[in-house]
Design a protein around this motif. Sequence first.
Motif, PDB file in Angstrom:
ATOM      1  N   LYS A  98      44.177   8.206  67.498  1.00 58.98           N
ATOM      2  CA  LYS A  98      44.180   8.595  68.896  1.00 58.98           C
ATOM      3  C   LYS A  98      45.404   8.094  69.678  1.00 58.98           C
ATOM      4  CE  LYS A  98      39.450   9.953  69.472  1.00 58.98           C
ATOM      5  NZ  LYS A  98      39.408  10.481  68.139  1.00 58.98           N
ATOM      6  N   SER A  99      46.402   7.574  68.970  1.00 55.82           N
ATOM      7  CA  SER A  99      47.552   7.073  69.734  1.00 55.82           C
ATOM      8  C   SER A  99      48.338   8.234  70.349  1.00 55.82           C
ATOM      9  CB  SER A  99      48.444   6.194  68.870  1.00 55.82           C
ATOM     10  OG  SER A  99      48.478   6.676  67.545  1.00 55.82           O
ATOM     11  N   PRO A 100      48.786   8.038  71.567  1.00 54.83           N
ATOM     12  CA  PRO A 100      49.462   9.121  72.287  1.00 54.83           C
ATOM     13  C   PRO A 100      50.798   9.470  71.649  1.00 54.83           C
ATOM     14  CG  PRO A 100      49.628   7.055  73.501  1.00 54.83           C
ATOM     15  CD  PRO A 100      48.699   6.801  72.354  1.00 54.83           C
ATOM     16  N   PRO A 101      51.344  10.653  71.977  1.00 52.89           N
ATOM     17  CA  PRO A 101      52.645  11.029  71.424  1.00 52.89           C
ATOM     18  C   PRO A 101      53.703   9.977  71.769  1.00 52.89           C
ATOM     19  CG  PRO A 101      51.814  12.713  72.967  1.00 52.89           C
ATOM     20  CD  PRO A 101      50.778  11.657  72.873  1.00 52.89           C
ATOM     21  N   LYS A 102      54.599   9.757  70.819  1.00 49.18           N
ATOM     22  CA  LYS A 102      55.598   8.699  71.030  1.00 49.18           C
ATOM     23  C   LYS A 102      56.683   9.143  71.992  1.00 49.18           C
ATOM     24  CE  LYS A 102      54.908   6.855  66.378  1.00 49.18           C
ATOM     25  NZ  LYS A 102      54.644   7.819  65.297  1.00 49.18           N
ATOM     26  N   GLU A 103      56.910  10.452  72.061  1.00 43.93           N
ATOM     27  CA  GLU A 103      57.964  10.980  72.916  1.00 43.93           C
ATOM     28  C   GLU A 103      57.620  12.425  73.244  1.00 43.93           C
ATOM     29  OE1 GLU A 103      62.589  10.690  72.171  1.00 43.93           O
ATOM     30  OE2 GLU A 103      61.466   9.788  70.506  1.00 43.93           O
ATOM     31  N   ILE A 104      58.093  12.880  74.381  1.00 43.15           N
ATOM     32  CA  ILE A 104      57.899  14.288  74.748  1.00 43.15           C
ATOM     33  C   ILE A 104      59.239  14.839  75.224  1.00 43.15           C
ATOM     34  CG2 ILE A 104      56.651  15.904  76.236  1.00 43.15           C
ATOM     35  CD1 ILE A 104      54.439  13.849  76.519  1.00 43.15           C
ATOM     36  N   VAL A 105      59.682  15.919  74.618  1.00 42.32           N
ATOM     37  CA  VAL A 105      60.908  16.567  75.103  1.00 42.32           C
ATOM     38  C   VAL A 105      60.673  18.080  75.197  1.00 42.32           C
ATOM     39  CG1 VAL A 105      62.463  14.828  74.123  1.00 42.32           C
ATOM     40  CG2 VAL A 105      61.910  16.870  72.803  1.00 42.32           C
ATOM     41  N   TRP A 106      61.489  18.728  75.998  1.00 40.54           N
ATOM     42  CA  TRP A 106      61.416  20.188  76.117  1.00 40.54           C
ATOM     43  C   TRP A 106      62.643  20.798  75.463  1.00 40.54           C
ATOM     44  CZ3 TRP A 106      57.535  23.179  78.441  1.00 40.54           C
ATOM     45  CH2 TRP A 106      56.506  22.435  79.056  1.00 40.54           C
ATOM     46  N   LYS A 107      62.431  21.925  74.823  1.00 38.10           N
ATOM     47  CA  LYS A 107      63.557  22.625  74.200  1.00 38.10           C
ATOM     48  C   LYS A 107      63.330  24.132  74.267  1.00 38.10           C
ATOM     49  CE  LYS A 107      65.808  21.352  70.323  1.00 38.10           C
ATOM     50  NZ  LYS A 107      67.102  20.689  70.594  1.00 38.10           N
ATOM     51  N   LEU A 128      57.770  19.620  73.170  1.00 36.80           N
ATOM     52  CA  LEU A 128      57.702  18.969  71.855  1.00 36.80           C
ATOM     53  C   LEU A 128      57.059  17.585  71.976  1.00 36.80           C
ATOM     54  CD1 LEU A 128      59.751  21.257  71.447  1.00 36.80           C
ATOM     55  CD2 LEU A 128      61.182  19.677  70.135  1.00 36.80           C
ATOM     56  N   TYR A 129      56.033  17.393  71.200  1.00 42.79           N
ATOM     57  CA  TYR A 129      55.361  16.096  71.173  1.00 42.79           C
ATOM     58  C   TYR A 129      55.668  15.424  69.845  1.00 42.79           C
ATOM     59  CZ  TYR A 129      52.463  18.169  74.899  1.00 42.79           C
ATOM     60  OH  TYR A 129      52.013  18.775  76.036  1.00 42.79           O
ATOM     61  N   TRP A 158      57.838  16.639  65.187  1.00 38.27           N
ATOM     62  CA  TRP A 158      57.676  17.166  66.543  1.00 38.27           C
ATOM     63  C   TRP A 158      56.705  18.329  66.470  1.00 38.27           C
ATOM     64  CZ3 TRP A 158      59.766  14.568  70.511  1.00 38.27           C
ATOM     65  CH2 TRP A 158      60.918  13.795  70.300  1.00 38.27           C
ATOM     66  N   TYR A 159      55.639  18.255  67.238  1.00 45.86           N
ATOM     67  CA  TYR A 159      54.783  19.431  67.360  1.00 45.86           C
ATOM     68  C   TYR A 159      55.271  20.203  68.583  1.00 45.86           C
ATOM     69  CZ  TYR A 159      50.944  22.207  69.212  1.00 45.86           C
ATOM     70  OH  TYR A 159      50.211  23.229  69.760  1.00 45.86           O
ATOM     71  N   ALA A 160      55.748  21.425  68.370  1.00 44.62           N
ATOM     72  CA  ALA A 160      56.332  22.226  69.456  1.00 44.62           C
ATOM     73  C   ALA A 160      55.283  23.197  69.990  1.00 44.62           C
ATOM     74  CB  ALA A 160      57.550  22.983  68.943  1.00 44.62           C
ATOM     75  N   SER A 161      54.893  23.006  71.263  1.00 43.63           N
ATOM     76  CA  SER A 161      53.844  23.847  71.839  1.00 43.63           C
ATOM     77  C   SER A 161      54.450  24.832  72.830  1.00 43.63           C
ATOM     78  CB  SER A 161      52.824  22.965  72.559  1.00 43.63           C
ATOM     79  OG  SER A 161      53.458  22.260  73.602  1.00 43.63           O
ATOM     80  N   PHE A 162      53.861  26.023  72.875  1.00 44.24           N
ATOM     81  CA  PHE A 162      54.354  27.057  73.797  1.00 44.24           C
ATOM     82  C   PHE A 162      53.207  27.675  74.601  1.00 44.24           C
ATOM     83  CE2 PHE A 162      53.647  28.589  69.504  1.00 44.24           C
ATOM     84  CZ  PHE A 162      52.691  29.566  69.717  1.00 44.24           C
ATOM     85  N   GLY A 163      51.967  27.305  74.285  1.00 41.19           N
ATOM     86  CA  GLY A 163      50.795  27.844  74.986  1.00 41.19           C
ATOM     87  C   GLY A 163      50.205  26.800  75.907  1.00 41.19           C
ATOM     88  N   SER A 164      48.891  26.776  75.963  1.00 40.29           N
ATOM     89  CA  SER A 164      48.241  25.858  76.905  1.00 40.29           C
ATOM     90  C   SER A 164      48.528  24.397  76.570  1.00 40.29           C
ATOM     91  CB  SER A 164      46.733  26.111  76.948  1.00 40.29           C
ATOM     92  OG  SER A 164      46.165  25.909  75.676  1.00 40.29           O
ATOM     93  N   ASN A 165      48.921  24.134  75.315  1.00 41.74           N
ATOM     94  CA  ASN A 165      49.241  22.751  74.950  1.00 41.74           C
ATOM     95  C   ASN A 165      50.490  22.217  75.636  1.00 41.74           C
ATOM     96  OD1 ASN A 165      47.070  22.133  73.320  1.00 41.74           O
ATOM     97  ND2 ASN A 165      47.994  23.107  71.533  1.00 41.74           N
TER      98      ASN A 165
END
Length: 654
Positions: A484-493, A531-532, A449-456
Amino acid sequence: MAMAGESSRKNYDKMDGDEVAGKSQRKVGLVYDDTMCKHDTPDGEDHPEFPNRIRVIWEMLQLAGVSQRCVVLGSNKADDKHLQLVHTKDHVNLVRTLSTKQKDYQRNKIALELSSIYLNGSSSEAAYLAAGSVVKLAEKVAQGELDSGFAIVRPPGHHAETDEAMGFCLFNNVAVAASYLLNERPDLGVNKILIVDWDVHHGNGTQKMFWKDPRVLFFSVHRHEYGSFYAPGDDGDYNMVGEGPGEGFNINVPWDQGQCGDADYLAAWDHIFVPVAREFNPDIILLSAGFDAAIGDPLGGCRVTPYGYSAMLKKLMEFADGKIVMALEGGYNLDSIAKSSLACVQVLLEDKEIQASSETYPFESTWRVIQAVRKRLCAYWPSLADELSWKLINQKRPTPIILISNSDSETEDDAQGLLDQMSKLSIENHQVDTARTSWRADLAKVDVWYASFGSNMWKPRFLCYIQGGQVDGLKRACVGSIDKSPPKEIVWKTFAHRLFFGREHTARWGAGGVAFANPLANPNNEIHMCLYRITLEQFNDVLRQENALSVDTDFPVFDLAALQLTENKGAVIPEAVSDSWYGSVVCLGKECDIPILTMTCTHSVSEKFKSGEFPLRPPAKAYAYTLIRGLVEGGRFSEEEAEAYIGEAASKPL
Ligand code: X5A
Ligand code: ZN
């Protein structure tokens, strides 16, 4: 107003007939006045929209012996009355009174409220001359005194809205001229105007001014990329077709990638603009002629050649008896804008057959965009109704990779620095390598999971790191990941870390801090992260782009061993990025047994923020807005809540 020079005054007399040097040619007007060079940054700071832009164009036309064969006009100051055809009284007053302000700080205060605007004591005069000159030239062409012309003016105009200066533009020069012809000069018989805007940016101002007006057909071709390229938002989308009686009279061709070149532009011409222009049958064409889609432009990232511009212009000459009024908009590479301008004036002069041709095919994404535009607009323009043949759209070229990217963490701040960097930039047209090096194959098997908190947190912005593309203010496209395949899932935490904003200024967002997460947890804090779920290979490419490194590499920055170490120790500082702003990878735990990783500053840097050695700074408006947009569109917060969250993080001491 001052004429362009003594020699041009003579030319004007000499050019008063149809015959020059024995050969008949078209009468082409040129407007140039050095006075417009006086508009500049107040503090001498570098800026891409700088005075010499118009000077080099003028000099090139002289050197090539072309201006001598044109009718050279002095500049002309716009009337308030004409400006107010498209601008509010307040806006006109604001620009007029800039010159009466005695101190730079009074103007700086005004400029700061606006997006991408600087002002000095001469800005007002230049803005009046730019608009007035386009009006004057348009009048002469409409009257038939000239066949066509080019107004070499600045500041540019097409971003300027009814009540707002933005994007280096104060008055909307082309819109003022169009409105003048339609509303003030019924005697000239101009009932239908085609405005073509080939500046790499969307002509948001012009679009709005004629949104409901069927007398003006507006074509704009521009980089758009999920609405993240300047001007930000959805205005440049192809769904924006106009409203009321103006419905169908607004046509946007929004590229969804950079690097478009002659083949892409000419495809838009052949399969959208030319057939529609034929149906519309304009009385005159006004051309918002920015040259920032030119190859080598530091802001545009496209690859149109002088040949491409001349071919596009030539195709427009078929309409309105060739009555074309070109007005300079953007264009920030001196060499490119001078050569492109020359090529265009030669077309207006009908100098010679256009030499050269485009040897490549359009991108696949170009065909996709063209098909979408045709579909959206075919109800208004029957010539767009047919499906493009499979054979045609199968002629496409692969998306090339730019080997340098940049990010929030980019440390290069001034415009000249960017120009210098650009000239060193290596752009390679190699295809996406399908035979990946072995580290890629290995890391592609592992998810994180790549966890982003800024502009991402704003998904379209993050996707630039995966699929390639460019967000607002970014001087160069992101290359995206090799995968280039898109993220498989996106969640917020939510995590017990502190969000804060630091550093003074970024190239992309201007003055203001960028987002960091304190690498150390603190139970009193709460940070919201998007989270991507991506592969470890993609995570490497994101990490490298975030730290302005090329993704084309033989070694992973963050390999399986590093992942193991991060899970065990909580954070690691990968060697290759250790000196960069996002120099550490922090493990925030697991979700569905997959490690959650974020990238932020190192602990020692966060200590420097704490001690004040590094400045804490609230984010720039546009940057904060991207975060807010991410939080809102991600369903995390209402707009008010998101604003409050960002506001608090931006104001509380560490
Ligand atoms: C006229 C023009 C560009 C504004 C870019 C602002 N404006 N980042 O090219
Ligand atoms: Zn532009």
